[in-house]
Design a protein around this motif. Sequence first.
Motif, mmCIF file in Angstrom:
data_model
loop_
_atom_site.group_PDB
_atom_site.id
_atom_site.type_symbol
_atom_site.label_atom_id
_atom_site.label_comp_id
_atom_site.label_asym_id
_atom_site.label_seq_id
_atom_site.Cartn_x
_atom_site.Cartn_y
_atom_site.Cartn_z
ATOM 1 N N TYR A 1 -27.501 43.054 40.815
ATOM 2 C CA TYR A 1 -26.209 43.169 40.126
ATOM 3 C C TYR A 1 -26.414 43.326 38.625
ATOM 4 O O TYR A 1 -25.779 44.168 37.978
ATOM 5 C CB TYR A 1 -25.353 41.947 40.442
ATOM 6 C CG TYR A 1 -24.081 41.866 39.627
ATOM 7 C CD1 TYR A 1 -23.151 42.914 39.628
ATOM 8 C CD2 TYR A 1 -23.791 40.742 38.850
ATOM 9 C CE1 TYR A 1 -21.988 42.845 38.873
ATOM 10 C CE2 TYR A 1 -22.629 40.670 38.109
ATOM 11 C CZ TYR A 1 -21.734 41.716 38.121
ATOM 12 O OH TYR A 1 -20.583 41.636 37.370
ATOM 13 N N LYS A 2 -27.320 42.534 38.053
ATOM 14 C CA LYS A 2 -27.585 42.646 36.620
ATOM 15 C C LYS A 2 -28.100 44.032 36.257
ATOM 16 O O LYS A 2 -27.651 44.637 35.268
ATOM 17 C CB LYS A 2 -28.594 41.587 36.178
ATOM 18 C CG LYS A 2 -29.041 41.719 34.733
ATOM 19 C CD LYS A 2 -29.896 40.559 34.291
ATOM 20 C CE LYS A 2 -31.242 40.510 34.959
ATOM 21 N NZ LYS A 2 -32.095 39.426 34.439
ATOM 22 N N TRP A 3 -29.033 44.547 37.054
ATOM 23 C CA TRP A 3 -29.585 45.866 36.738
ATOM 24 C C TRP A 3 -28.531 46.949 36.937
ATOM 25 O O TRP A 3 -28.544 47.971 36.238
ATOM 26 C CB TRP A 3 -30.824 46.132 37.580
ATOM 27 C CG TRP A 3 -31.853 45.053 37.439
ATOM 28 C CD1 TRP A 3 -32.433 44.329 38.436
ATOM 29 C CD2 TRP A 3 -32.408 44.543 36.219
ATOM 30 N NE1 TRP A 3 -33.308 43.404 37.927
ATOM 31 C CE2 TRP A 3 -33.312 43.511 36.559
ATOM 32 C CE3 TRP A 3 -32.227 44.851 34.866
ATOM 33 C CZ2 TRP A 3 -34.028 42.796 35.610
ATOM 34 C CZ3 TRP A 3 -32.940 44.128 33.918
ATOM 35 C CH2 TRP A 3 -33.827 43.124 34.288
ATOM 36 N N ALA A 4 -27.599 46.735 37.853
ATOM 37 C CA ALA A 4 -26.530 47.715 38.066
ATOM 38 C C ALA A 4 -25.618 47.799 36.855
ATOM 39 O O ALA A 4 -25.361 48.888 36.324
ATOM 40 C CB ALA A 4 -25.733 47.359 39.321
ATOM 41 N N PHE A 5 -25.110 46.651 36.387
ATOM 42 C CA PHE A 5 -24.183 46.761 35.251
ATOM 43 C C PHE A 5 -24.911 47.090 33.950
ATOM 44 O O PHE A 5 -24.313 47.618 33.019
ATOM 45 C CB PHE A 5 -23.278 45.530 35.123
ATOM 46 C CG PHE A 5 -23.926 44.234 34.688
ATOM 47 C CD1 PHE A 5 -24.411 44.056 33.400
ATOM 48 C CD2 PHE A 5 -23.977 43.149 35.560
ATOM 49 C CE1 PHE A 5 -24.966 42.853 32.991
ATOM 50 C CE2 PHE A 5 -24.524 41.936 35.160
ATOM 51 C CZ PHE A 5 -25.028 41.793 33.867
#
Length: 290
Positions: A201-205
């Motif tokens: 999720y962190k790498w996505a946003f």
Amino acid sequence: MIVWEQQTWRDLEEAHHARVDAASGGHLQRRRRGASHPVEDFLWVYYRYRPAQLRRWHPGPGVGLADAVSSDRPTWRYYRSLGSIVTLDVEAFVAARGDALRYVVDLLSAIAARPAGYGCFGLHEWAMVYGADETRHGWPLRLGAAGTDEVVRSRPLRCTHYDAFRFFTPQAATRNEHRPTLQLRSQLEQPGCVHAGMDCYKWAFTLAPGISSGLTMDCFDHARRAREVDMRASPYDLRDLGYEPIAVETPAGRAQYVQEQQALARTAAGLRSRLVQAARTLLDAARLVA
């Protein structure tokens, strides 16, 4: 470039808004009351990506939005107008965020290439309160402080995730088999780790608006499921919130945790692959434009 008519992309945007509102509504209500929830609020507090930021819908590269110039989207960073069509400015995005793209590709590829480890049994939350005078989340410990400490002493600590390890108490940190640091992240993080999967999720946003919001929300939903497993396996008693514990202090509980961990790892592997492909697509498209 594929061009979506206004009604098409408006429908997709509204569906995304509804998805984010369903995920964030409880958090926003609790925040107004000054209340908190150890599972439902964690992603918002820990990752510090606000609901309003997540609510912005991005179609990703190679998509033009017809008749979008009348909206505020042309003023968003990394977007550009081509007549009445608004699209992601891939060249500008990669020029500004190329290092982040390459970092995500390298890190996630390294994690995916490493064998999965399933021997930590979620003891990171236990290690965060080992020998401490107070808990981190304000909820009672199922086994009490002494019982919790005994579990930590009875099992090896094998945490490979820096952002979990850095919250260990000093006494617990010395018991861990590894010394995770930011610099060692690509060498230590592995695909069986619940937190490494949560970080999708962190790498996505981090890559927004360069990737589709659908992928970002898929990563959010996975992180939310991972957090639930994380806290069910923790030393906290969350049964009043409806979470039955995974009693990792017992052989049966450890077996149950591994099953949950393996299921999460399978989903995370797919998300990791999609993120790497999305980042590579942006890098390749920028090279073609150049």
